[in-house]
Design a protein around this motif. Structure first.
Motif, short mmCIF file in Angstrom:
data_model
loop_
_atom_site.label_atom_id
_atom_site.label_comp_id
_atom_site.label_asym_id
_atom_site.label_seq_id
_atom_site.Cartn_x
_atom_site.Cartn_y
_atom_site.Cartn_z
N HIS A 76 2.13 6.28 -13.83
CA HIS A 76 3.25 5.95 -12.95
C HIS A 76 3.87 7.21 -12.34
O HIS A 76 4.19 7.23 -11.15
N PHE A 77 4.06 8.24 -13.18
CA PHE A 77 4.66 9.47 -12.65
C PHE A 77 3.65 10.34 -11.92
O PHE A 77 4.02 11.10 -11.02
N GLY A 78 2.37 10.22 -12.30
CA GLY A 78 1.35 11.06 -11.69
C GLY A 78 0.67 10.46 -10.48
O GLY A 78 0.09 11.19 -9.67
N VAL A 79 0.74 9.12 -10.35
CA VAL A 79 0.07 8.45 -9.23
C VAL A 79 1.05 7.60 -8.42
O VAL A 79 1.19 7.78 -7.21
N ASN A 80 1.73 6.67 -9.08
CA ASN A 80 2.61 5.74 -8.36
C ASN A 80 3.72 6.45 -7.60
O ASN A 80 3.96 6.16 -6.42
N LEU A 81 4.42 7.36 -8.27
CA LEU A 81 5.54 8.05 -7.63
C LEU A 81 5.08 8.88 -6.43
O LEU A 81 5.69 8.78 -5.35
N PRO A 82 4.03 9.69 -6.55
CA PRO A 82 3.56 10.43 -5.36
C PRO A 82 3.16 9.51 -4.21
O PRO A 82 3.38 9.84 -3.04
N VAL A 83 2.55 8.35 -4.52
CA VAL A 83 2.17 7.41 -3.47
C VAL A 83 3.42 6.88 -2.76
O VAL A 83 3.44 6.75 -1.53
N MET A 84 4.45 6.56 -3.53
CA MET A 84 5.70 6.08 -2.93
C MET A 84 6.31 7.14 -2.02
O MET A 84 6.81 6.85 -0.93
N PHE A 123 -6.77 -8.38 -2.55
CA PHE A 123 -7.04 -8.15 -3.97
C PHE A 123 -8.30 -8.88 -4.40
O PHE A 123 -9.11 -8.33 -5.15
N TYR A 124 -8.48 -10.12 -3.92
CA TYR A 124 -9.65 -10.90 -4.31
C TYR A 124 -10.94 -10.15 -3.97
O TYR A 124 -11.83 -9.97 -4.81
N PHE A 164 -5.87 1.50 -4.98
CA PHE A 164 -6.27 0.26 -4.31
C PHE A 164 -5.20 -0.81 -4.49
O PHE A 164 -4.83 -1.51 -3.53
N LEU A 165 -4.69 -0.96 -5.71
CA LEU A 165 -3.66 -1.96 -5.96
C LEU A 165 -2.41 -1.66 -5.14
O LEU A 165 -1.76 -2.57 -4.62
N GLY A 166 -2.08 -0.37 -5.04
CA GLY A 166 -0.92 0.00 -4.23
C GLY A 166 -1.11 -0.34 -2.77
O GLY A 166 -0.20 -0.82 -2.10
N PHE A 167 -2.33 -0.12 -2.27
CA PHE A 167 -2.63 -0.46 -0.88
C PHE A 167 -2.47 -1.95 -0.64
O PHE A 167 -1.86 -2.37 0.35
N ALA A 168 -3.03 -2.77 -1.53
CA ALA A 168 -2.95 -4.22 -1.37
C ALA A 168 -1.51 -4.70 -1.40
O ALA A 168 -1.16 -5.68 -0.73
N ALA A 174 4.02 -2.67 5.25
CA ALA A 174 3.75 -1.64 6.24
C ALA A 174 3.51 -2.25 7.62
O ALA A 174 3.83 -1.63 8.64
N ILE A 175 2.97 -3.45 7.66
CA ILE A 175 2.71 -4.13 8.93
C ILE A 175 4.00 -4.65 9.56
O ILE A 175 4.22 -4.52 10.76
N THR A 176 4.86 -5.23 8.73
CA THR A 176 6.05 -5.90 9.27
C THR A 176 7.27 -5.01 9.37
O THR A 176 8.21 -5.33 10.10
N GLY A 177 7.30 -3.89 8.63
CA GLY A 177 8.48 -3.03 8.67
C GLY A 177 9.73 -3.77 8.24
O GLY A 177 10.66 -3.93 9.03
#
Length: 290
Positions: A76-84, A123-124, A164-168, A174-177
């Motif tokens: 979470h701190f090494g991947v999720n937070l930087p992605v956010m 995701f599917y 990948f999960l973050g992208f989904a 991101a599309i609707t803003g």
């Protein structure tokens, strides 16, 4: 109630920047909801409470549960937070707002419904690809270390899969803003859904007992306890992508071929449905354990 929420929101937007709210605020909300909703299932399993609702009789060891928590904090701190942090410019470019007034509930609910449907679709297909031999061995097998899942294992995964999960999850917003409030509500609901799907318990009050297309814990638990090549049940939230349809008997020969193709692509819950039919008939068959 509405005025109280608006007053709290006004305090946030006047004391914190949009960047702090969208990134650090989102991270704080995610961590709070995730661990507060997921940790109780560890204690339920350890104490043996509500055991009659547990899907699998096997329990995880204390060491394996602690390993999951430690890895999650690192991820979470090494991947999720930087992605956010990195995704903030994208959301600003797409029109994310933090100011009052809030959007109407019709707008909020419409957007969140769209996010659920889009996320489930992406995701599917991504999940099915992760179950190909090479990707499963090198990436997705990390998530399947827990054949008996509990709530926190929902986000226990290889860093590549986390991306990948973050992208989904964020592609819809991101599309609707959306307004930041909508983004936070979507994130809370998505976290609660995935924790529930991995919780390992099927309660009388579980949503899958009331919402026909909702997968829930029993649906996803089947996916975890079988060998990767035979698991099925790849959807994240709903069941219609996995559904096994049988409509070809009333179609023309040309359409018959098209329908056979559709069955081959989307009929990925056949094993689960067969197991459910056996259980309904009084025959218990838990499948081959990992």
């Amino acid at each position: 109630m509405a005025s109280l929420i608006e007053s709290c929101w006004l305090y946030l937007v006047t004391h914190f920047s949009d960047f702090q709210l969208a990134c650090l605020g989102s991270f704080f909300i995610h961590e709070s909801v995730f661990f507060l909703s997921g940790l109780p299932f560890i204690y339920l399993e350890r104490a043996g409470w509500l055991k009659k609702y547990k899907i699998q009789m096997k329990n995880n060891t204390t060491a394996s549960q602690e390993k999951c928590i430690i890895r999650l904090l690192l991820y979470h701190f090494g991947v999720n937070l930087p992605v956010m942090l990195a995704s903030y410019p994208v959301f600003r470019h797409m029109g994310m707002q933090t100011s009052l007034p809030f959007p109407s509930w019709n707008v909020i609910l419409t957007q969140i419904t769209f996010y659920f449907i889009l996320e489930d679709f992406i995701f599917y297909w991504g999940h099915r690809i992760l179950h190909t031999k090479w990707l499963y061995k090198h990436v997705h097998s990390v998530h399947h270390e827990y054949a008996t899942p509990f709530g926190l294992t929902s986000e226990y995964a290889h860093p590549a899969e986390i991306l990948f999960l973050g992208f989904a999850t964020i592609i819809g917003p991101a599309i609707t803003g959306p307004h930041l409030l909508t983004l936070w509500l979507w994130m809370v609901l998505r976290v609660l859904e995935t924790v529930e799907a991995h919780c390992g318990y099927h309660f009388p009050w579980s949503l899958s007992n009331f919402l026909p297309l909702y997968g829930g814990a029993d649906f996803h638990d089947y996916h975890h306890r079988l060998l990767y090549t035979k698991s099925g049940n790849y959807s994240s939230t709903f069941t219609y992508m996995d559904c096994y349809t049988q409509l070809y008997h009333c179609l023309t020969p040309v359409h018959y071929q098209l329908q056979v193709w559709a069955i081959r692509v989307f009929g990925t819950d056949k094993g689960y449905r067969k197991l459910q039919a056996l259980k309904d008939g009084g025959v218990e068959n838990g499948g081959k354990q990992m």
